[in-house]
Design a protein around this motif. Sequence first.
Motif, PDB file in Angstrom:
ATOM      1  N   VAL A  76      22.090 -21.114 -23.940  1.00 60.59           N
ATOM      2  CA  VAL A  76      23.116 -20.982 -24.979  1.00 60.59           C
ATOM      3  C   VAL A  76      24.227 -20.063 -24.510  1.00 60.59           C
ATOM      4  CG1 VAL A  76      23.597 -20.098 -27.302  1.00 60.59           C
ATOM      5  CG2 VAL A  76      21.577 -21.524 -26.893  1.00 60.59           C
ATOM      6  N   VAL A  77      23.873 -18.930 -23.921  1.00 57.57           N
ATOM      7  CA  VAL A  77      24.872 -17.985 -23.433  1.00 57.57           C
ATOM      8  C   VAL A  77      25.706 -18.607 -22.317  1.00 57.57           C
ATOM      9  CG1 VAL A  77      25.176 -15.776 -22.224  1.00 57.57           C
ATOM     10  CG2 VAL A  77      23.611 -15.949 -24.161  1.00 57.57           C
ATOM     11  N   ALA A  78      25.074 -19.364 -21.431  1.00 64.85           N
ATOM     12  CA  ALA A  78      25.817 -20.028 -20.362  1.00 64.85           C
ATOM     13  C   ALA A  78      26.814 -21.038 -20.932  1.00 64.85           C
ATOM     14  CB  ALA A  78      24.847 -20.711 -19.396  1.00 64.85           C
ATOM     15  N   ARG A 125      28.240 -12.095 -26.262  1.00 65.58           N
ATOM     16  CA  ARG A 125      26.906 -11.911 -26.840  1.00 65.58           C
ATOM     17  C   ARG A 125      25.910 -12.263 -25.752  1.00 65.58           C
ATOM     18  NH1 ARG A 125      25.442 -12.227 -32.873  1.00 65.58           N
ATOM     19  NH2 ARG A 125      23.334 -11.401 -32.814  1.00 65.58           N
ATOM     20  N   GLY A 126      25.146 -11.294 -25.304  1.00 62.64           N
ATOM     21  CA  GLY A 126      24.266 -11.476 -24.168  1.00 62.64           C
ATOM     22  C   GLY A 126      22.999 -12.246 -24.497  1.00 62.64           C
ATOM     23  N   VAL A 127      22.188 -12.459 -23.465  1.00 61.66           N
ATOM     24  CA  VAL A 127      20.958 -13.239 -23.620  1.00 61.66           C
ATOM     25  C   VAL A 127      19.988 -12.531 -24.564  1.00 61.66           C
ATOM     26  CG1 VAL A 127      18.931 -14.135 -22.409  1.00 61.66           C
ATOM     27  CG2 VAL A 127      21.206 -14.368 -21.377  1.00 61.66           C
ATOM     28  N   LEU A 164      20.616 -28.418 -22.061  1.00 60.98           N
ATOM     29  CA  LEU A 164      21.262 -28.016 -23.302  1.00 60.98           C
ATOM     30  C   LEU A 164      22.771 -28.221 -23.181  1.00 60.98           C
ATOM     31  CD1 LEU A 164      20.254 -25.011 -25.474  1.00 60.98           C
ATOM     32  CD2 LEU A 164      22.670 -25.512 -25.106  1.00 60.98           C
ATOM     33  N   VAL A 165      23.332 -29.047 -24.071  1.00 56.69           N
ATOM     34  CA  VAL A 165      24.759 -29.389 -23.992  1.00 56.69           C
ATOM     35  C   VAL A 165      25.508 -29.090 -25.292  1.00 56.69           C
ATOM     36  CG1 VAL A 165      24.324 -31.180 -22.267  1.00 56.69           C
ATOM     37  CG2 VAL A 165      24.379 -31.802 -24.697  1.00 56.69           C
ATOM     38  N   GLY A 166      24.828 -28.564 -26.299  1.00 57.49           N
ATOM     39  CA  GLY A 166      25.516 -28.265 -27.552  1.00 57.49           C
ATOM     40  C   GLY A 166      24.757 -27.251 -28.378  1.00 57.49           C
ATOM     41  N   TRP A 167      25.476 -26.588 -29.276  1.00 54.47           N
ATOM     42  CA  TRP A 167      24.900 -25.530 -30.119  1.00 54.47           C
ATOM     43  C   TRP A 167      25.679 -25.425 -31.415  1.00 54.47           C
ATOM     44  CZ3 TRP A 167      21.474 -21.392 -30.732  1.00 54.47           C
ATOM     45  CH2 TRP A 167      21.897 -20.329 -31.517  1.00 54.47           C
ATOM     46  N   MET A 216      30.127  -3.852 -28.933  1.00 57.83           N
ATOM     47  CA  MET A 216      29.007  -4.706 -28.559  1.00 57.83           C
ATOM     48  C   MET A 216      29.174  -5.058 -27.084  1.00 57.83           C
ATOM     49  SD  MET A 216      27.109  -5.069 -31.244  1.00 57.83           S
ATOM     50  CE  MET A 216      27.219  -4.849 -33.029  1.00 57.83           C
ATOM     51  N   ARG A 217      28.116  -4.867 -26.297  1.00 60.21           N
ATOM     52  CA  ARG A 217      28.255  -4.957 -24.845  1.00 60.21           C
ATOM     53  C   ARG A 217      27.286  -5.969 -24.247  1.00 60.21           C
ATOM     54  NH1 ARG A 217      27.997   0.157 -20.586  1.00 60.21           N
ATOM     55  NH2 ARG A 217      28.037  -1.107 -18.681  1.00 60.21           N
ATOM     56  N   ASP A 218      27.769  -6.629 -23.188  1.00 57.77           N
ATOM     57  CA  ASP A 218      26.921  -7.477 -22.349  1.00 57.77           C
ATOM     58  C   ASP A 218      27.340  -7.229 -20.908  1.00 57.77           C
ATOM     59  OD1 ASP A 218      25.167  -9.433 -21.372  1.00 57.77           O
ATOM     60  OD2 ASP A 218      26.706 -10.997 -21.530  1.00 57.77           O
ATOM     61  N   GLY A 219      26.591  -6.407 -20.208  1.00 62.66           N
ATOM     62  CA  GLY A 219      26.927  -6.087 -18.822  1.00 62.66           C
ATOM     63  C   GLY A 219      28.255  -5.351 -18.735  1.00 62.66           C
ATOM     64  N   ASP A 220      29.195  -5.912 -17.955  1.00 63.39           N
ATOM     65  CA  ASP A 220      30.495  -5.253 -17.794  1.00 63.39           C
ATOM     66  C   ASP A 220      31.557  -5.834 -18.732  1.00 63.39           C
ATOM     67  OD1 ASP A 220      30.949  -7.720 -16.634  1.00 63.39           O
ATOM     68  OD2 ASP A 220      31.650  -6.941 -14.709  1.00 63.39           O
ATOM     69  N   ARG A 221      31.119  -6.556 -19.763  1.00 67.78           N
ATOM     70  CA  ARG A 221      32.012  -7.099 -20.780  1.00 67.78           C
ATOM     71  C   ARG A 221      31.658  -6.494 -22.137  1.00 67.78           C
ATOM     72  NH1 ARG A 221      30.666 -12.165 -21.784  1.00 67.78           N
ATOM     73  NH2 ARG A 221      32.730 -13.050 -22.174  1.00 67.78           N
ATOM     74  N   MET A 222      32.661  -6.313 -22.992  1.00 68.37           N
ATOM     75  CA  MET A 222      32.404  -5.761 -24.316  1.00 68.37           C
ATOM     76  C   MET A 222      33.223  -6.502 -25.368  1.00 68.37           C
ATOM     77  SD  MET A 222      34.619  -2.254 -24.779  1.00 68.37           S
ATOM     78  CE  MET A 222      34.952  -2.588 -26.518  1.00 68.37           C
TER      79      MET A 222
END
Length: 301
Positions: free
Chosen positions: A17-19, A30-32, A59-62, A225-231
């Motif tokens: 989903v995150v990918a 929004r991280g894993v 997975l191709v949709g959400w 809200m953080r995911d690695g080097d992104r916020m």
Amino acid sequence: MADATVRTARPDDAEAVVALRALVYPYLVRGVASTRQMIAAPPPGEEWTAFVAEVDDRLVGWVSAYRNIRTSEPDFGEVSLLHTHPEHRGRGVGTALLAAALDHLRALGVRRIRTWALEEALPFARRHGFTPSREMRYSALDLRPAPPMPPAPPGVRWRPLSELAPERMYEAEVATAADEPGDVPSDAIDYDTWRHDVWENIGLDRTASTAAEVDGEVAAFSLVMRDGDRMWSDYTATVPRHRGRGLARLTKQVALHRAAAGGVRVAYTSNDEANAPMLAVNARLGYRPMAAQWSCLRELT
């Protein structure tokens, strides 16, 4: 190519989903771990659920759907972040996901719904009975170099969330959220929902997230809200009686400075088109516009 299969999302779908989200909405953060948390333990009372579409086990949709319990408007629901992999568009994947989401909301007794659409998806939204309403503008800020730490105005103390009780932050959000521009007011936020959505979110960076304290009161705050080097700047606001002093901009600058010191390299945020004060704050901080979505409304019979 095989037809898509739609099923209820599972926690172990989080990585895929995150990918997919990074491909379709690269400015959303929004991280894993927090996505897995969202699927496994949704907010109480929202009756939240999500569906995924698969083709040949890929997975191709959400899409997610839930009752909006942050507003006093009765029977209002949300269809959130419907997206399909670019290689699988035009093949009924989005329509099948939307149908699953609407069926879920009908079973809850929801009568009015909102979804969000990129400009290129507005024809799809209109075909399915939605009417575009408001523009949401997305912006990005490169944190290299980091914004300087601003001095605190007289009587103001910068406090990281790690030093504050959740009840104090909840009170500040309730005081600021009711006049946020939008399709419905955010005027019915109960503590348990807020604590689940915000305080207990795995992605909340309590070191970078900052409050401006005045005489022991949270006067303004900026959540990270953080995911690695992104916020993601989740929410920046000033309590009404402290407005007009520039506290929102200064508090957000402190949060950005602290996030950069912790290794964040790019910050993203969004603002309603009518939120001129925060659009001005972000422009002054150096954010650059990068995308837009439109809220779209529909009656559900």
